[in-house]
Scaffold this motif. Structure first.
Motif, PDB file in Angstrom:
ATOM      1  N   THR A   1       0.827  -1.131  -0.056  1.00  0.00           N
ATOM      2  CA  THR A   1       0.203  -0.084  -0.211  1.00  0.00           C
ATOM      3  C   THR A   1       0.733   0.978   0.328  1.00  0.00           C
ATOM      4  OG1 THR A   1      -0.045   0.012   2.302  1.00  0.00           O
ATOM      5  CG2 THR A   1      -2.280  -1.356   1.217  1.00  0.00           C
TER       6      THR A   1
ATOM      7  N   SER B   1       0.371   5.579   0.440  1.00  0.00           N
ATOM      8  CA  SER B   1      -0.540   6.611   0.863  1.00  0.00           C
ATOM      9  C   SER B   1       0.314   8.240   0.544  1.00  0.00           C
ATOM     10  CB  SER B   1       0.111   7.025   2.446  1.00  0.00           C
ATOM     11  OG  SER B   1      -0.806   8.534   3.140  1.00  0.00           O
TER      12      SER B   1
ATOM     13  N   THR C   1      -5.548   5.743  -0.915  1.00  0.00           N
ATOM     14  CA  THR C   1      -4.167   5.268  -0.843  1.00  0.00           C
ATOM     15  C   THR C   1      -4.317   4.032  -2.412  1.00  0.00           C
ATOM     16  OG1 THR C   1      -4.984   4.804   1.662  1.00  0.00           O
ATOM     17  CG2 THR C   1      -3.909   2.367   0.228  1.00  0.00           C
TER      18      THR C   1
ATOM     19  N   THR D   1      -3.503   0.113  -3.572  1.00  0.00           N
ATOM     20  CA  THR D   1      -2.947  -0.709  -3.250  1.00  0.00           C
ATOM     21  C   THR D   1      -3.295  -1.406  -4.220  1.00  0.00           C
ATOM     22  OG1 THR D   1      -4.504  -0.772  -1.275  1.00  0.00           O
ATOM     23  CG2 THR D   1      -4.141  -3.454  -1.996  1.00  0.00           C
TER      24      THR D   1
END
Lengths: 107, 127
Positions: A20, A22, A72, A74
């Protein structure tokens, strides 16, 4: 001017990992956020726009989430071709601003 | 096939000029805003300049304002960036990029993600 903080700047991971990345904004941008992938010596490619909409042709292991100030990216199961640098970009206000980038490297 | 192809980069001395071109194909060029984005060696992406679909509105980053001029020739499907008074810190790969039309202002809007990028052209300014 909107400030962006993208983290981490470097991420070491193995094939098959879930990773992930951010992106945090200094003020709310609704869902006007895009994610790009860039491989060495190549142009960036759009992965996700509107925070969570996959660009045509992008594998479903990529997903985006968030709204307002926190977002985010992913990658659910890292593949060898995913080792690259990733950038977020806000387009809620002008001028467009890119995050500092996250390099995903092989652990 | 939707495509952008840049040209015009090269080595120039500090204070010199260069004109970059970006040839577009595969989409209705005049309908979309276009931008130039640059990337200094080993660094991140920096938006440089944008132009509306009609060419009537232009915008610049503070770092290039007064030195760079963006323009477009819609009948020729070509975007340009005239770069004057070049500095060492302008050394970068310059990409042209097409607005996706999915931003808050829709097709033609300047606030937008970039869905098509050219391959980039390298500009090196020697001091």
């Amino acid at each position: 001017v909107i400030w962006m903080t993208q983290s981490p700047s470097l991420l070491s991971a193995s094939t098959g990992d879930r990773v992930t990345i951010s992106c945090r904004m200094s003020q709310g941008i609704s869902s006007y956020l895009a994610w790009y992938q860039q491989k060495p010596g190549k142009a960036p490619e759009l992965l996700i726009y509107a925070a969570s909409t996959l660009q045509s042709g992008v594998p479903s292991r990529f997903s985006g989430s968030g709204s307002g100030t926190d977002f985010t990216l992913t990658i659910s199961c890292l593949q060898s071709e995913d080792f690259a640098t990733y950038y977020c970009q806000q387009y809620y206000s002008f001028p467009p601003i890119f995050g500092g980038g996250t390099k995903v490297e092989i652990k | 096939e939707v495509q952008l192809v840049e040209s015009g980069g090269g080595l120039v001395q500090s204070g010199g000029s260069l004109r970059l071109s970006c040839a577009a194909s595969g989409f209705t060029f005049s309908s979309y805003a276009m931008s130039w984005v640059r990337q200094a060696p080993g660094k991140g992406l920096e938006w440089v300049s944008a132009i509306s679909g009609s060419g009537g509105s232009t915008y610049y980053a503070d770092s290039v304002k007064g030195r760079f001029t963006i323009s477009r020739d819609n009948p020729k499907n070509t975007l340009y960036l005239q770069m004057n008074s070049l500095r060492a810190e302008d050394t970068a790969v310059y990409y042209c990029a097409k607005s996706s039309g999915k931003g808050p202002s829709g097709v033609g809007g300047l606030n937008d993600a970039f869905d098509i990028w050219g391959q980039g052209t390298m500009v090196t300014v020697s001091s």
